[in-house]
Each structure stands twice: as structure tokens, then as C-alpha cells.
Design a protein around this motif. Sequence first.
Motif, mmCIF file in Angstrom:
data_model
loop_
_atom_site.group_PDB
_atom_site.id
_atom_site.type_symbol
_atom_site.label_atom_id
_atom_site.label_comp_id
_atom_site.label_asym_id
_atom_site.label_seq_id
_atom_site.Cartn_x
_atom_site.Cartn_y
_atom_site.Cartn_z
ATOM 1 N N ASP A 1 57.770 48.414 68.705
ATOM 2 C CA ASP A 1 58.627 48.357 67.522
ATOM 3 C C ASP A 1 58.595 49.666 66.741
ATOM 4 O O ASP A 1 59.630 50.183 66.335
ATOM 5 C CB ASP A 1 58.212 47.208 66.597
ATOM 6 C CG ASP A 1 58.567 45.849 67.159
ATOM 7 O OD1 ASP A 1 59.309 45.773 68.169
ATOM 8 O OD2 ASP A 1 58.089 44.843 66.608
ATOM 9 N N LYS A 2 57.430 50.211 66.537
ATOM 10 C CA LYS A 2 57.275 51.430 65.730
ATOM 11 C C LYS A 2 57.596 52.696 66.513
ATOM 12 O O LYS A 2 58.076 53.677 65.955
ATOM 13 C CB LYS A 2 55.856 51.480 65.181
ATOM 14 C CG LYS A 2 55.673 52.397 64.010
ATOM 15 C CD LYS A 2 54.305 52.189 63.394
ATOM 16 C CE LYS A 2 54.128 53.061 62.175
ATOM 17 N NZ LYS A 2 52.808 52.901 61.574
ATOM 18 N N ASN B 1 52.484 43.851 68.343
ATOM 19 C CA ASN B 1 53.632 42.950 68.332
ATOM 20 C C ASN B 1 53.554 41.794 69.322
ATOM 21 O O ASN B 1 54.279 40.819 69.174
ATOM 22 C CB ASN B 1 54.915 43.748 68.613
ATOM 23 C CG ASN B 1 55.059 44.897 67.638
ATOM 24 O OD1 ASN B 1 55.250 44.687 66.449
ATOM 25 N ND2 ASN B 1 54.931 46.123 68.128
#
Length: 180
Positions: free
Chosen positions: A101-102, A156
Motif C-alpha cells: 500500500d505504501k 497489510n
Amino acid sequence: MSRIGLFFASSTGNTRRIAKLIKKRYDDDTMAEALNVNKASAELVAGYTHLVFGTSTLGGGQLPGLSTDCMGGGWEEFLPQLKDVDFSGKTIALYGLGDQDKYPEEFVDAMGILYEFFTARGAKMVGAWPADDYDFIASKALVDGQFVGLVLDQENQKALSDARLDAWLKQISPDFGLPL
């Protein structure tokens, strides 16, 4: 000496924790204690014919090391020590940690860097892992649509890590001469 060497580099401790989970699944005759590469030597690594290497990916797709604030150093400092080691006849499995995600544009890139380094030195690489069930944009760790090793996203998808780890260890067992 154990049959399988287990080495990692970690900045936050997640890669170390995974190495310890791997070690817990084997006895001392089968697998050595997990060792941070900042405490290893080229001679020690070269002494194994079967190896498991773990890495996180930091910043913009970098290996753990002093330039990424990895205390005591990591793969960034250790790989140059291995540049003259012939890995022909050695079997290597990789696992990598990343945050899809990051950092979706450099997801588990460090594992791809290790893969390139060891294949260039003759290693037989095992443990390719499906890229399905991950959501990212790009990764240096993708070859022919699969990751070059086990990918874990502790940020995640932590709930999936144990099952993925068990499936991957079962997958690489025959390559390491271990019973399933």
C-alpha cells in the motif's frame, strides 16, 4: 554444521521475526540459527550448499543498510563481501517483506536485487511465489509473472503470513532435500 544456512537483514525487526519463525520449524541439524548478515562472514555463507536469505525493502526500493538507517548495516554492506563467492552448486530460497500500500511502485524490490546478485554468481534459485493476491504497481522481484521468493506484507496482510510461510516451506522442501 547445520545443512541449511538462514541469513537476513532487517531494520524494524520484522524480517528477523520471520527468520525466527522459519527456524522454529526445523531442528538444529537441519537449519542453523537465524543470523543477521551484519554478523556473518562470506566464509560462513560459502560453507552452506542450501541457504535461505531474507530481506525487507526500504525507502525507494533499497536494500537494508547504513544508507537506509539500518543499525549495524545490512545487505548493502554485506553483498560486496560476497562478490567473489561462487554460488554454483548452491540452492538459495529468498523471502522478502514489503508494504504494497505504501510502496506499490517498488514492492519487495530488495528481494529482486538479491535474486539478480545470486543468479549472476551461479546459484540455483528456488521458491518462486505467485503474485496473485497482492496489489502493487511494480516490483524488481517479478520474473515471468511470479515473485522470485516468498513475499510477506506484515503491514497489510499479516493474517496471511503464517499460511503463506507454511506453504512456501513445503514448496521448497524437496529442493533442500527435506521431507514434506
